[in-house]
Design an enzyme around this catalytic site. Structure first.
Site, PDB file in Angstrom:
ATOM      1  N   GLU A 154       0.823  -1.209   0.000  1.00 61.01           N
ATOM      2  CA  GLU A 154       0.000   0.000   0.000  1.00 61.01           C
ATOM      3  C   GLU A 154       0.862   1.267   0.000  1.00 61.01           C
ATOM      4  OE1 GLU A 154      -3.247   0.154  -0.125  1.00 61.01           O
ATOM      5  OE2 GLU A 154      -3.747   2.185   0.540  1.00 61.01           O
ATOM      6  N   ASP A 155       1.928   1.256   0.779  1.00 62.68           N
ATOM      7  CA  ASP A 155       2.632   2.517   1.038  1.00 62.68           C
ATOM      8  C   ASP A 155       4.007   2.647   0.402  1.00 62.68           C
ATOM      9  OD1 ASP A 155       0.489   3.212   2.553  1.00 62.68           O
ATOM     10  OD2 ASP A 155       1.393   2.698   4.477  1.00 62.68           O
TER      11      ASP A 155
END
Ligand code: MN
Length: 708
Positions: A76-77
Site C-alpha cells: 500500500e505505502d
C-alpha cells in the site's frame, strides 16, 4: 516499542521450530521499503508493522501471519509489489498481505447503523481468510494505541469507526481483549469528558477494589483446593467502556454499578466447571436469574463458559465466569485461538483448521438462530451475500450471483428500468457479469431505455424480477388502452366513453373500460349494442352487420379458430386466421381476439373432399352437408389422376365444433376417400342457391388450381 529480536524471542517461546530466519528477512525487507517514512508520532514507520507483528505473536499466531504482519503496509505505502512478496516470501504470505491491503482500501462512509452492519459483513466476506481480519484488527489496535498523535478531527473519526466496525468485529471473532482495549481507547477520544470522569472515579475506588479482589481470589481458590480441584482464579476490573455503557443503558451513576470486579475460575475440564459452580454458590448466595450455561449452549461467536453472579461480602455483587483452559483461550483470543502454533507439521495444522470448521458446524446445529450464526462466524466460505458499493460509497448487500441489474434495481426502480450500462470498478461491464465483494458500481441511465424480456434471465433478486414484470404489465395495460381507444373511435365515432357506458360494463372509469375493450374482454358488438340501447349516436359506418367483426375472405376463419383482428377503416375489424399469410410480417396493428360462437350466426369456411369418380357422388356429398345443418355457398370440382374427383366447398358453419362434426360425417359417405379443412379454397361465396352453383360447375368453368 517492539524490536524484531523481542518478537522472534516471543515466537521461539511458543514455536521453537518456526523459521525465525524468514521473519528476520521480512523485517529487513520491510525496514528497507519503509526507509525514510515516519509515523505521526515521529518514529520510523517500521515501528508500526513490528508492533502489529508483536500483537500477533502475543496471541501465538502462525508464521505466515507474523511475516504478513511485518509486510502488511509495504504494498500500500511503498514501491513493493505483490509479486515481489510472493517471490520472496511465498504465495500464502502474499495472499495475506493482499487481503489486508484490500480490506484497508475499503472505506467506511456512512454513520448509519445498518450500513455499519453491512460494512462489517463485507469485511468478513472480503477478507476470505480469517487471518487477514486478525492482522487487520491488530493493525487497528496499534493505530488506536498511537491515536493521540493525530489531529483531533481525524482522531474522532477513526475512534468512531473503531467502535462501529472493528470492536464489534473483534467481538464476533471472539477476540475479547482486543475488543475491550479498542473500546477503551476509542472511548477516550469520542467522549473525552465522560472518559476522564470515569477514570477519576475508578482511581478513587481502585485500592479498595484491589483489596476486595485479592481477598475473594483467596477465598475462592482456597475452597476449590479443599475440594481437591486444580484451578486458577483471576479477578479483573470491568473495562471502562462497558461501565460507561451500563451507566447509559440503565440510567444509573457510577456508585450504583456493583459488578466492577469480575472473577474467572479456570479449571481442568467440563465436569470441574459445574463442580466449581456448586462451590461458588455454596460460598455466596447466587443472584436469581443470573446463571447462564454457555457451555451447553455456546454464544453465536463460539464463546463458552458458565456465568453466574453472587452476593459477595459487604453486599457486593460479583460476576463469576467458570471455564476450562481451552474455553478461556477461545474467550480471550477467539478465532485466533485456532491458529495457535501447535506443530511444524502442516497437515496437523490443516487438521486443526478443519476441526475448527467442524466445531462451527456443530455449533450451528445447536444454535438458536442459525442464520445469525452463519453471518457471524463462517466468513466467506459460508457467506451467501456479496457487498458492493454505489459510486457514493453506500453499501448494498445482494445475494450471491447478483448482477449489475440487481444492483440498479436495488438503488431504485427507475434506475433499473432506465439502465443502459454499468461500470464496475471503473470498467464497462455487461449485464451478465456476477458482482464480487467490494465492487464499486456506477449505473448509467437514459430516459429512452426500457427493460427487455431478456433481463429476466440476468437478474437474481426478487425485487428486480418483480420490477421488470411490473413494467411489462404496465406496458401491456397502456397498449390495451390505446387499442381500446381505437375501438371506441372506430365503432362509436367518438373519443370518450360516457360514465353510463362505463357503468354498463362494470368499469370504474374510462381507463378501465378502454383496457377491457383493448384486451377483448368486452367484444365490440357488445359495445355497439350498449351504445345504441342507450340512445347514443349510431356508429357512422352504414350497411354493416350488427357486429363489427368480419371474417377475412382470404383464410375463412370461424369461431373457435385462433384469430387476430385488424381494423380496416370503414369496415370495422377484420379477423384473420393466425396462420393466414396476411398476418405475417407486420404484427404491429394486430389484436388478439378470443372469438366465441354466437347461436344462429354462421361463417364461411372451406373444405376439400376427395372422392372416387362414381355416379351420384356430388349429390351424396351435398346431401350430407345439408343434413349437417350447413349450407354450401360455393364449390369447385377438379378431375384428378387415378379416377378421382376433388371437390372444394365453401360451407357455412357456426363454429369449429360443427365443422368437425361435418368432416366426420363426410368421411362416412361411401366413395369419399379423404376429407379435410381448407382455409384457402379460392372461393368467394357466390350467395346463390346450390342448384345455380351446380349449373355453373357443369357449365365446365375453368378453375384455377389454387392450393392451400
Ligand atoms: Mn498498518
Amino acid at each position: 516499542m517492539s524490536r524484531i529480536y523481542e518478537i522472534t524471542e516471543r515466537v521461539r517461546s511458543y514455536a521453537p521450530r518456526m523459521d525465525i530466519e524468514r521473519i528476520n528477512r521480512a523485517y529487513v525487507f520491510a525496514a528497507h521499503a519503509h526507509a525514510g517514512q515516519f509515523r505521526s508520532s515521529g518514529e520510523p514507520y517500521i515501528v508500526h508493522p513490528l508492533a502489529v507483528a508483536d500483537i500477533l505473536a502475543s496471541i501465538r499466531m502462525d508464521e505466515a501471519s507474523i511475516v504478513a504482519a511485518i509486510l502488511h503496509d509495504t504494498v500500500e505505502d511503498t514501491d513493493v509489489t505483490l509479486e515481489d512478496i510472493e517471490s520472496r516470501f511465498g504465495a500464502e504470505v502474499a495472499r495475506l498481505v493482499d487481503g489486508v491491503t484490500k480490506v484497508g482500501q475499503i472505506r467506511f462512509h456512512s454513520s448509519e447503523h445498518k450500513q455499519a452492519e453491512n460494512f462489517r459483513k463485507m469485511l468478513l466476506a472480503t477478507a476470505r481468510d480469517v487471518r487477514v481480519l486478525i492482522i487487520k484488527l491488530a493493525d487497528r489496535l496499534h493505530n488506536m494505541r498511537t491515536l493521540s498523535f493525530l489531529p483531533e478531527a481525524k482522531r474522532r473519526r477513526i475512534a468512531e469507526e473503531t467502535l462501529q466496525i472493528y470492536s464489534p468485529l473483534a467481538h464476533r471473532l471472539g477476540m475479547h481483549w482486543i475488543k475491550q482495549e479498542m473500546e477503551d481507547l476509542a472511548f477516550a477520544h469520542t467522549e473525552p469528558e465522560a472518559y476522564q470522569r470515569l477514570v477519576e472515579k475508578m482511581a478513587d475506588r481502585i485500592e479498595e477494589l484491589g483489596r476486595t479482589r485479592k481477598h475473594l481470589e483467596g477465598i475462592i481458590q482456597e475452597a476449590l483446593k479443599r475440594n481437591g480441584m486444580e484451578a486458577r482464579v483471576q479477578g479483573r476490573m470491568k473495562h471502562l467502556y462497558s461501565i460507561h455503557q451500563k451507566m447509559q443503558r440503565k440510567h444509573v451513576n457510577f456508585d450504583e454499578i456493583y459488578d466492577l470486579v469480575a472473577f474467572r475460575v479456570i479449571v481442568a475440564d467440563i465436569p470441574s466447571c459445574y463442580k466449581a459452580l456448586g462451590l461458588v454458590h455454596g460460598l455466596y448466595r447466587p443472584v436469581p436469574g443470573r446463571f447462564k450455561d454457555y457451555i451447553a449452549l455456546p454464544k453465536p461467536n463460539g464463546y463458552q463458559s458458565l456465568h453466574t453472579a453472587v452476593i459477595g461480602p459487604e453486599n457486593f455483587r460479583i460476576e463469576v465466569q467458570i471455564r476450562t483452559e481451552a474455553m478461556h483461550s477461545y474467550a480471550e483470543d477467539g478465532v485466533a485461538a485456532h491458529w495457535l502454533y501447535k506443530s511444524d507439521d502442516a497437515d496437523a495444522r490443516d487438521r486443526e483448521s478443519f476441526k475448527w470448521l467442524k466445531h462451527l458446524t456443530e455449533l450451528i446445529q445447536q444454535s438458536e438462530d442459525p442464520s445469525e450464526f452463519l453471518e457471524d462466524v463462517r466468513l466467506d466460505l459460508f457467506v451467501q451475500e456479496v457487498y458492493v458499493f454505489s459510486r457514493d460509497g453506500d453499501i448494498f448487500a445482494l445475494p450471491r450471483g447478483a448482477t449489475p441489474l440487481d444492483f440498479a434495481y436495488a438503488v431504485h426502480t427507475d434506475v433499473g428500468n432506465h439502465c443502459i450500462g454499468v461500470r464496475i470498478n471503473g470498467e464497462m461491464a455487461d449485464f451478465q457479469q456476477r458482482l464480487r465483494n467490494g465492487d464499486q458500481i456506477e449505473v448509467m441511465v437514459s430516459p429512452d431505455q426500457t427493460p427487455s424480456r431478456q433481463w429476466l434471465q440476468y437478474v437474481r433478486t426478487p425485487r428486480a424480477r418483480q420490477a421488470i414484470r411490473a413494467w411489462f404489465r404496465r406496458q401491456e395495460r397502456e397498449v390495451s388502452r390505446r387499442i381500446g381507444r381505437k375501438f371506441l373511435r372506430e365503432a362509436l365515432g367518438r373519443e370518450h366513453a360516457s360514465p353510463e357506458l362505463c357503468r354498463h360494463f362494470g368499469c370504474a372509469d374510462e381507463q378501465a373500460l378502454l383496457e377491457k375493450l383493448g384486451r377483448g374482454d368486452i367484444p365490440v358488438h357488445a359495445l355497439l349494442e350498449a351504445a345504441s340501447d342507450r340512445g347514443m349516436r349510431r356508429f357512422k359506418m352504414r350497411g354493416m352487420e350488427r357486429t363489427l367483426m368480419h371474417a377475412a375472405e382470404c383464410c375463412h376463419p370461424i369461431p373457435g379458430d385462433p384469430v387476430l383482428g385488424q381494423f380496416v377503416t370503414g369496415r370495422g375489424m377484420v379477423l384473420h386466421h393466425r396462420k393466414c399469410p396476411e398476418v405475417r410480417g407486420d404484427d404491429k396493428d394486430w389484436i388478439e381476439v378470443h372469438w366465441l360462437p354466437e347461436p344462429g350466426k354462421t361463417f364461411l369456411t372451406g373444405i376439400r373432399v376427395l372422392t372416387r369418380n362414381e355416379r351420384g357422388m356430388l349429390a351424396r356429398v351435398s346431401q350430407c352437408i345439408a343434413e349437417g345443418r350447413s349450407s354450401i355457398e360455393d364449390l369447385q370440382l377438379h378431375q384428378r389422376a387415378g379416377a378421382m374427383t376433388e371437390l372444394l366447398f365453401l360451407v357455412s358453419v357456426e363454429d369449429r365444433r360443427q365443422l368437425a362434426e361435418l368432416l366426420r360425417a363426410l368421411k362416412r359417405v361411401p366413395g369419399v376417400v379423404r376429407v379435410e379443412r381448407r382455409n384457402r379454397v379460392g372461393l368467394k361465396g357466390m350467395a346463390r342457391g346450390i342448384g345455380e352453383t351446380l349449373r355453373g360447375i357443369f357449365g365446365a368453368r375453368k378453375h384455377s388450381e389454387e392450393e392451400s
